[in-house]
Motif scaffolding. Structure first.
Motif, PDB file in Angstrom:
ATOM      1  N   GLN A  62      13.650  -8.898  -2.843  1.00  0.00           N
ATOM      2  CA  GLN A  62      12.557  -8.542  -3.739  1.00  0.00           C
ATOM      3  C   GLN A  62      12.376  -9.605  -4.813  1.00  0.00           C
ATOM      4  O   GLN A  62      13.347 -10.216  -5.257  1.00  0.00           O
ATOM      5  N   GLU A  63      11.126  -9.806  -5.187  1.00  0.00           N
ATOM      6  CA  GLU A  63      10.791 -10.802  -6.197  1.00  0.00           C
ATOM      7  C   GLU A  63      10.097 -10.125  -7.367  1.00  0.00           C
ATOM      8  O   GLU A  63       8.875 -10.051  -7.423  1.00  0.00           O
ATOM      9  N   PHE A  64      10.904  -9.597  -8.275  1.00  0.00           N
ATOM     10  CA  PHE A  64      10.386  -8.950  -9.468  1.00  0.00           C
ATOM     11  C   PHE A  64       9.844  -9.999 -10.417  1.00  0.00           C
ATOM     12  O   PHE A  64      10.329 -11.128 -10.421  1.00  0.00           O
ATOM     13  N   PRO A  65       8.871  -9.671 -11.233  1.00  0.00           N
ATOM     14  CA  PRO A  65       8.239  -8.365 -11.422  1.00  0.00           C
ATOM     15  C   PRO A  65       7.138  -8.116 -10.391  1.00  0.00           C
ATOM     16  O   PRO A  65       6.588  -9.052  -9.822  1.00  0.00           O
ATOM     17  N   TYR A  66       6.852  -6.840 -10.190  1.00  0.00           N
ATOM     18  CA  TYR A  66       5.740  -6.420  -9.346  1.00  0.00           C
ATOM     19  C   TYR A  66       4.666  -5.843 -10.251  1.00  0.00           C
ATOM     20  O   TYR A  66       4.947  -5.007 -11.099  1.00  0.00           O
ATOM     21  N   GLU A  67       3.450  -6.291 -10.026  1.00  0.00           N
ATOM     22  CA  GLU A  67       2.318  -5.862 -10.842  1.00  0.00           C
ATOM     23  C   GLU A  67       1.650  -4.604 -10.320  1.00  0.00           C
ATOM     24  O   GLU A  67       0.938  -3.934 -11.061  1.00  0.00           O
ATOM     25  N   SER A  68       1.862  -4.309  -9.019  1.00  0.00           N
ATOM     26  CA  SER A  68       1.196  -3.148  -8.418  1.00  0.00           C
ATOM     27  C   SER A  68       2.075  -2.515  -7.347  1.00  0.00           C
ATOM     28  O   SER A  68       2.983  -3.163  -6.807  1.00  0.00           O
ATOM     29  N   VAL A  69       1.776  -1.271  -7.034  1.00  0.00           N
ATOM     30  CA  VAL A  69       2.532  -0.566  -6.000  1.00  0.00           C
ATOM     31  C   VAL A  69       2.318  -1.219  -4.637  1.00  0.00           C
ATOM     32  O   VAL A  69       3.251  -1.316  -3.838  1.00  0.00           O
ATOM     33  N   ASP A  70       1.122  -1.708  -4.357  1.00  0.00           N
ATOM     34  CA  ASP A  70       0.859  -2.319  -3.057  1.00  0.00           C
ATOM     35  C   ASP A  70       1.663  -3.604  -2.871  1.00  0.00           C
ATOM     36  O   ASP A  70       2.180  -3.870  -1.785  1.00  0.00           O
ATOM     37  N   GLU A  71       1.775  -4.388  -3.922  1.00  0.00           N
ATOM     38  CA  GLU A  71       2.581  -5.608  -3.877  1.00  0.00           C
ATOM     39  C   GLU A  71       4.047  -5.263  -3.592  1.00  0.00           C
ATOM     40  O   GLU A  71       4.703  -5.900  -2.763  1.00  0.00           O
ATOM     41  N   LEU A  72       4.550  -4.241  -4.242  1.00  0.00           N
ATOM     42  CA  LEU A  72       5.927  -3.787  -4.036  1.00  0.00           C
ATOM     43  C   LEU A  72       6.134  -3.304  -2.604  1.00  0.00           C
ATOM     44  O   LEU A  72       7.091  -3.707  -1.925  1.00  0.00           O
TER      45      LEU A  72
END
Length: 86
Positions: A62-72
Motif C-alpha cells: 500500500q502507498e499511503f496516503p489515499y485520497e479516496s476509497v476507490d484509490e484504496l
C-alpha cells in the motif's frame, strides 16, 4: 479469480472503507470505519480474509496516503493479486 468474484470483493471493500476519514495516512486510519473492527471479514467464493489478515498480507504494497476509497480499493485488489491471493 472471476470478474464476478473480484467485483463482489471490490464492493465489500468499498462498503467497509467508504466511511473512513479521507485522506487516510496509514492502516490504523481505516479501523474505525470497519463494521466489526479488525475482525471484519471479506468473503467471495472460496476467498475469505479478516481485515487484520488483509492488513498483514498487504503490508508493503500500500502507498499511503489515499485520497479516496476507490484509490484504496484499487490498491487492495492489485496487492491481493500480486500476493497470489486472488
Amino acid at each position: 479469480m472471476s470478474d464476478e468474484l473480484e467485483a463482489e470483493l471490490r464492493e465489500q471493500f468499498r462498503s467497509a472503507f467508504e466511511d473512513a476519514d479521507f485522506p487516510v495516512t496509514d492502516q490504523m486510519d481505516l479501523v474505525p470505519a470497519l463494521p466489526n473492527g479488525p475482525g471484519t471479514r471479506f468473503e467471495a467464493g472460496d476467498f475469505s480474509v479478516s481485515a487484520m489478515e488483509l492488513a498483514a498480507n498487504l503490508d508493503g504494497h500500500q502507498e499511503f496516503p489515499y485520497e479516496s476509497v476507490d484509490e484504496l480499493v484499487d490498491d487492495v485488489i492489485a496487492a491481493l493479486k500480486a500476493e497470489g491471493l486472488l
